[in-house]
Design a protein around this motif. Sequence first.
Motif, PDB file in Angstrom:
ATOM      1  N   LYS A   1      28.046 -40.496  22.165  1.00  0.00           N
ATOM      2  CA  LYS A   1      27.370 -38.982  23.274  1.00  0.00           C
ATOM      3  C   LYS A   1      27.090 -37.660  22.755  1.00  0.00           C
ATOM      4  O   LYS A   1      27.966 -37.611  21.543  1.00  0.00           O
TER       5      LYS A   1
ATOM      6  N   CYS B   1      31.264 -36.564  23.195  1.00  0.00           N
ATOM      7  CA  CYS B   1      32.308 -37.891  23.468  1.00  0.00           C
ATOM      8  C   CYS B   1      31.715 -38.285  22.205  1.00  0.00           C
ATOM      9  O   CYS B   1      30.192 -39.122  21.868  1.00  0.00           O
TER      10      CYS B   1
ATOM     11  N   CYS C   1      31.879 -42.186  23.551  1.00  0.00           N
ATOM     12  CA  CYS C   1      31.115 -42.995  24.080  1.00  0.00           C
ATOM     13  C   CYS C   1      29.710 -43.897  23.904  1.00  0.00           C
ATOM     14  O   CYS C   1      28.802 -42.710  23.220  1.00  0.00           O
TER      15      CYS C   1
ATOM     16  N   ILE D   1      31.408 -44.755  29.679  1.00  0.00           N
ATOM     17  CA  ILE D   1      32.058 -43.092  30.639  1.00  0.00           C
ATOM     18  C   ILE D   1      32.951 -42.662  29.677  1.00  0.00           C
ATOM     19  O   ILE D   1      34.155 -43.679  29.935  1.00  0.00           O
ATOM     20  N   CYS D   2      33.403 -42.067  30.157  1.00  0.00           N
ATOM     21  CA  CYS D   2      35.081 -41.493  29.748  1.00  0.00           C
ATOM     22  C   CYS D   2      34.943 -40.027  30.224  1.00  0.00           C
ATOM     23  O   CYS D   2      34.701 -39.581  30.737  1.00  0.00           O
TER      24      CYS D   2
ATOM     25  N   CYS E   1      32.612 -37.246  29.832  1.00  0.00           N
ATOM     26  CA  CYS E   1      31.190 -37.022  29.812  1.00  0.00           C
ATOM     27  C   CYS E   1      31.022 -37.115  31.340  1.00  0.00           C
ATOM     28  O   CYS E   1      30.151 -37.083  31.865  1.00  0.00           O
TER      29      CYS E   1
HETATM   30 ZN    ZN Z   1      32.021 -39.926  26.768  1.00  0.00          ZN
END
Ligand code: ZN
Length: 482
Positions: free
Chosen positions: A21, A24, A26, A38-39, A42
């Motif tokens: 992304k 990040c 991901c 996801i993290c 994001c």
């Molecule tokens: Zn992320």
Amino acid sequence: MSDYEPVIGLEIHAQLRTRTKLFCGCPAEFGADPNTLICPVCLGLPGALPVLNRRAVEFAVRLGVATECAIALRSEFARKNYFYPDCPKNYQITQYEVPICSGGRVPLGGEGGATVRIKRIHLEEDAGKLLHPSDDETSSFVDMNRAGIPLVEIVTEPDIRTAAHAAAVAQSIRSILRYLDICDGNMEEGSLRCDVNVSVRERGTRDLGVKTEIKNLNSFKAVESAIAFEIKRQETLKRDDKKVEHATLLWNAASQTCQLMRSKETAHDYRYFPEPDLQVLEVSAETVERIKQSLPELPSAREKRFESELGIPEYDARLLTSSTDIADYFELVTRECGDAKAASNWVMSEVLRELNERRIEISRLRVTPEHLGRLILMVKNGAINTPTAKDVFRTMAETGTDPQRIIADTGLGQIGEDAELDSLIQKVLDDNPKVCADYLAGKEKLFKWLLGQTMKASGGRANPKRLADRLEILLEKRRRGG
Ligand code: ZN
Ligand code: ADP
Ligand code: MG
């Protein structure tokens, strides 16, 4: 001609094909289970800090250079604030006052050579996706996998005047994205999304009219139909002395009409301000130069080369160059058979039909360009005729076998031996004594009919030229009482 002139500008969002992304690590993938990619970054959890993806910057510069934009050596990120369930941070990181690219042009899709200028190209992050299950009208779900995927937004100047040209420009932008290998251009999966801005003005005036924006167009057909609809609607309003209201509309493909999404009164104030968690984005002049040097041949240049070097008509050249893969395939077929026109005919008809029917990309077509080239050669040197070649092609697409093998195994080779042709002809003449006699009595038109019958008797495999020669000779023999 109508007394009104339409004015159209496009805003195209393209998902960049990076591995991760924009801010990040991901994975930037399509089709994973909801909310698995996801993290904290994001999702915008408190304290999480964004780190810019270098590759996304490189891709944006690649696009900017390819469209002759000026590349800003220093550009800025900004926060665009809005509240909506698909936006986990309650703001989107985008570029506002200083975008990374500005002032370019779309180098193709000019109906009659009309150039469409690009106002700006900027980097921004995508939002999540809302899902509304059809069997449950009380719930909506949100999938954040898409949140934070890198996008470029390409904004054109309002240089477009017809719905068809708008669709062509969008198509050109897609083929550039694909040539540059920075976006897969898949509109159904949403990796390419097109918003259009439409206004009309009295012909001959220069001031722009009030525009509406239509969102949610997920095919080129939809782009064209929605604009045509909206032009008509606005023209009717003006003709009735009514005002066009500034609004955002949604295209409804089912009813082929536009629906109001929000009017000016409810327009957003995004309260843009510089993104405090990211530094100014710097790109060195050397980087821009390096990217410029590494650009591939673009669709417009390739199209011109196909026209001038290979003698391919403009329409065909544009279609063949609409994707690198198809253009590459066509060039390999041409190399094998040495006949660009024949190669172009085969690719434009049989190959594209096969791809459509099987709903596959050309990379998955089982007919290799070398095999197709050889098949074309076999038609050229008379080993098989065109209808047979088309059957062989279908078998090739089914099995991946080379054409010589198929022809040898199925005995589809063309009949060119006189003895074999003669016996077919004799049988037809014997079976049709009346026709034969009428022909010999002067009804010359019957020759065609007899030729048709003999071709049928050969199962379409007779070499047409040889067959006609032999038929003439054998009829002549009968005339002389042979
Ligand atoms: Zn992320
Ligand atoms: P906004 O501030 O409403 O987003 P922009 O100036 O950023 O407007 O332009 C957005 C898009 O709308 C661009 O593609 C531009 O070419 C197009 N556009 C702007 N004004 C008009 C107009 N009067 N008619 C048609 N298109 C327009
Ligand atoms: Mg805008």
